[in-house]
Design an enzyme around this catalytic site. Structure first.
Site, PDB file in Angstrom:
ATOM      1  N   GLU A   1       0.807  -1.223   0.000  1.00 38.41           N
ATOM      2  CA  GLU A   1       0.000   0.000   0.000  1.00 38.41           C
ATOM      3  C   GLU A   1       0.842   1.277   0.000  1.00 38.41           C
ATOM      4  O   GLU A   1       1.804   1.396   0.757  1.00 38.41           O
ATOM      5  CB  GLU A   1      -0.926  -0.001   1.217  1.00 38.41           C
ATOM      6  CG  GLU A   1      -1.903   1.159   1.242  1.00 38.41           C
ATOM      7  CD  GLU A   1      -3.039   0.903   2.193  1.00 38.41           C
ATOM      8  OE1 GLU A   1      -4.101   0.434   1.726  1.00 38.41           O
ATOM      9  OE2 GLU A   1      -2.881   1.153   3.409  1.00 38.41           O
TER      10      GLU A   1
ATOM     11  N   LYS B   1       0.642   4.728   1.174  1.00 38.30           N
ATOM     12  CA  LYS B   1      -0.139   5.430   2.204  1.00 38.30           C
ATOM     13  C   LYS B   1       0.764   6.466   2.856  1.00 38.30           C
ATOM     14  O   LYS B   1       1.693   6.124   3.587  1.00 38.30           O
ATOM     15  CB  LYS B   1      -0.627   4.411   3.243  1.00 38.30           C
ATOM     16  CG  LYS B   1      -1.359   4.981   4.434  1.00 38.30           C
ATOM     17  CD  LYS B   1      -1.736   3.841   5.378  1.00 38.30           C
ATOM     18  CE  LYS B   1      -2.460   4.335   6.608  1.00 38.30           C
ATOM     19  NZ  LYS B   1      -2.819   3.229   7.521  1.00 38.30           N
TER      20      LYS B   1
ATOM     21  N   LYS C   1      -8.328   2.798  -2.751  1.00 42.10           N
ATOM     22  CA  LYS C   1      -8.580   2.741  -1.308  1.00 42.10           C
ATOM     23  C   LYS C   1      -9.148   4.078  -0.842  1.00 42.10           C
ATOM     24  O   LYS C   1      -8.449   5.084  -0.802  1.00 42.10           O
ATOM     25  CB  LYS C   1      -7.272   2.430  -0.582  1.00 42.10           C
ATOM     26  CG  LYS C   1      -7.401   2.247   0.929  1.00 42.10           C
ATOM     27  CD  LYS C   1      -7.734   0.820   1.270  1.00 42.10           C
ATOM     28  CE  LYS C   1      -7.713   0.618   2.786  1.00 42.10           C
ATOM     29  NZ  LYS C   1      -6.343   0.555   3.337  1.00 42.10           N
TER      30      LYS C   1
ATOM     31  N   GLU D   1     -14.906  -4.935   2.658  1.00 36.91           N
ATOM     32  CA  GLU D   1     -14.243  -4.964   3.958  1.00 36.91           C
ATOM     33  C   GLU D   1     -15.250  -5.089   5.097  1.00 36.91           C
ATOM     34  O   GLU D   1     -16.215  -4.343   5.182  1.00 36.91           O
ATOM     35  CB  GLU D   1     -13.427  -3.677   4.141  1.00 36.91           C
ATOM     36  CG  GLU D   1     -12.773  -3.545   5.502  1.00 36.91           C
ATOM     37  CD  GLU D   1     -12.019  -2.239   5.629  1.00 36.91           C
ATOM     38  OE1 GLU D   1     -11.068  -2.029   4.858  1.00 36.91           O
ATOM     39  OE2 GLU D   1     -12.413  -1.403   6.475  1.00 36.91           O
TER      40      GLU D   1
ATOM     41  N   ASN E   1     -10.806  -6.349   8.172  1.00 34.19           N
ATOM     42  CA  ASN E   1      -9.959  -5.259   8.658  1.00 34.19           C
ATOM     43  C   ASN E   1      -9.616  -5.513  10.119  1.00 34.19           C
ATOM     44  O   ASN E   1     -10.509  -5.666  10.957  1.00 34.19           O
ATOM     45  CB  ASN E   1     -10.679  -3.910   8.506  1.00 34.19           C
ATOM     46  CG  ASN E   1      -9.727  -2.732   8.648  1.00 34.19           C
ATOM     47  OD1 ASN E   1      -8.574  -2.895   9.060  1.00 34.19           O
ATOM     48  ND2 ASN E   1     -10.197  -1.544   8.324  1.00 34.19           N
TER      49      ASN E   1
ATOM     50  N   GLU F   1      -6.391  -7.248   6.351  1.00 37.67           N
ATOM     51  CA  GLU F   1      -5.974  -5.858   6.182  1.00 37.67           C
ATOM     52  C   GLU F   1      -5.528  -5.238   7.504  1.00 37.67           C
ATOM     53  O   GLU F   1      -6.208  -5.372   8.511  1.00 37.67           O
ATOM     54  CB  GLU F   1      -7.143  -5.026   5.641  1.00 37.67           C
ATOM     55  CG  GLU F   1      -7.829  -5.575   4.407  1.00 37.67           C
ATOM     56  CD  GLU F   1      -9.114  -4.824   4.127  1.00 37.67           C
ATOM     57  OE1 GLU F   1      -9.157  -3.601   4.331  1.00 37.67           O
ATOM     58  OE2 GLU F   1     -10.092  -5.469   3.731  1.00 37.67           O
ATOM     59  N   SER F   2      -4.407  -4.556   7.468  1.00 28.85           N
ATOM     60  CA  SER F   2      -3.915  -3.698   8.559  1.00 28.85           C
ATOM     61  C   SER F   2      -3.208  -4.477   9.672  1.00 28.85           C
ATOM     62  O   SER F   2      -3.589  -5.591  10.019  1.00 28.85           O
ATOM     63  CB  SER F   2      -5.049  -2.880   9.181  1.00 28.85           C
ATOM     64  OG  SER F   2      -5.694  -2.086   8.217  1.00 28.85           O
TER      65      SER F   2
END
Length: 245
Positions: free
Chosen positions: A40, A42, A103, A152, A172, A202-203
């Site tokens: 990603e 970001k 995103k 998500e 997530n 995710e994350s």
């Protein structure tokens, strides 16, 4: 010889056809990848502030591609994440051919058109932001535009959205209200998703061992941003991460 207007309209038809054409498949990229890493781009986080304020979309995404990413995610929210739709255009112009996830916090069809126009392959739809009916309508529109959907979810209550049949199901690990991150969330919810779902965690993923464990739990995609972006060379950090897998 065609007059200028005829030439313009002919070219516009090509542009519109490209808009609706099928994009590089995020789903297929993850199914075919040995790593499944969605790297990603970001630059900022609401909870941590600037991560890499000078991060360039014409350099880092291409470096991710060159260093083994299966796909990319690019933050396009400007106010909270320091992103922009142009970052996807810049990545494409730099030579990125991998699937790119748009995103953002998508709540309206206009954002889907923006995603298709800037060169995204897939869009993120967040269950916490949408009613099930609104989510279904946006998913259908995304598919009309040739975009895949990563849906998500964060909680057990949101898992019913998986019934809508998204291209990919994301869990997530970050609570979007408190921004507290817990990777165990992916392990808790994995078994509750449809067996044939392409699952994405995710994350909060910072350790190759976590990726190995998540893959054992059935995940095929691993969205990782801050772990790479906080380093001096995100592409190199990705390369070193993959080497440890």
């Amino acid at each position: 010889m065609k007059d200028i207007l005829e030439q313009i309209i002919a070219h516009k038809r090509e542009e519109v056809a490209a808009l609706y054409a099928k994009k590089p498949s995020l789903r297929e990229a993850l199914l075919q990848s040995d790593t499944g890493i969605i790297a990603e781009f970001k630059r900022r986080s609401p909870s941590k502030g600037w991560i890499k304020e000078d991060g360039r979309a014409d350099i880092i995404p291409l470096s991710y591609q060159q260093n083994g990413a299966a796909a990319l995610s690019i933050l396009t929210d400007e106010h909270f994440f320091g992103g922009h739709d142009d970052f996807i255009r810049q990545a494409r112009q730099s030579g990125v051919t991998l699937p790119i996830l748009y995103k953002n916090f998508v709540i309206d069809e206009a954002q889907l058109h923006a995603a298709a126009l800037c060169g995204a392959s897939a869009v993120l739809l967040i269950a916490a932001c949408l009613s099930k009916q609104a989510c279904a309508a946006l998913m259908n529109k995304a598919h009309e535009l040739g975009l895949e959907v990563l849906l998500e979810m964060h909680s057990e209550a949101e898992l019913e959205y998986a019934e809508l049949g998204p291209d990919l199901c994301g869990i997530n690990n970050r609570n979007l209200g408190s921004f507290v991150t817990d990777v165990d969330n992916s392990f808790r919810l994995a078994e509750r998703l449809p067996k044939d779902a392409v699952k994405v965690s995710e994350s909060g993923i910072s350790d190759p061992a976590t990726v190995r464990a998540l893959r054992q739990a059935g995940f095929r995609g691993f969205l990782i941003g801050e772990t790479f972006m906080k380093t001096a060379d995100p592409g190199l950090a990705l390369n070193e991460f993959i080497a440890k897998l």
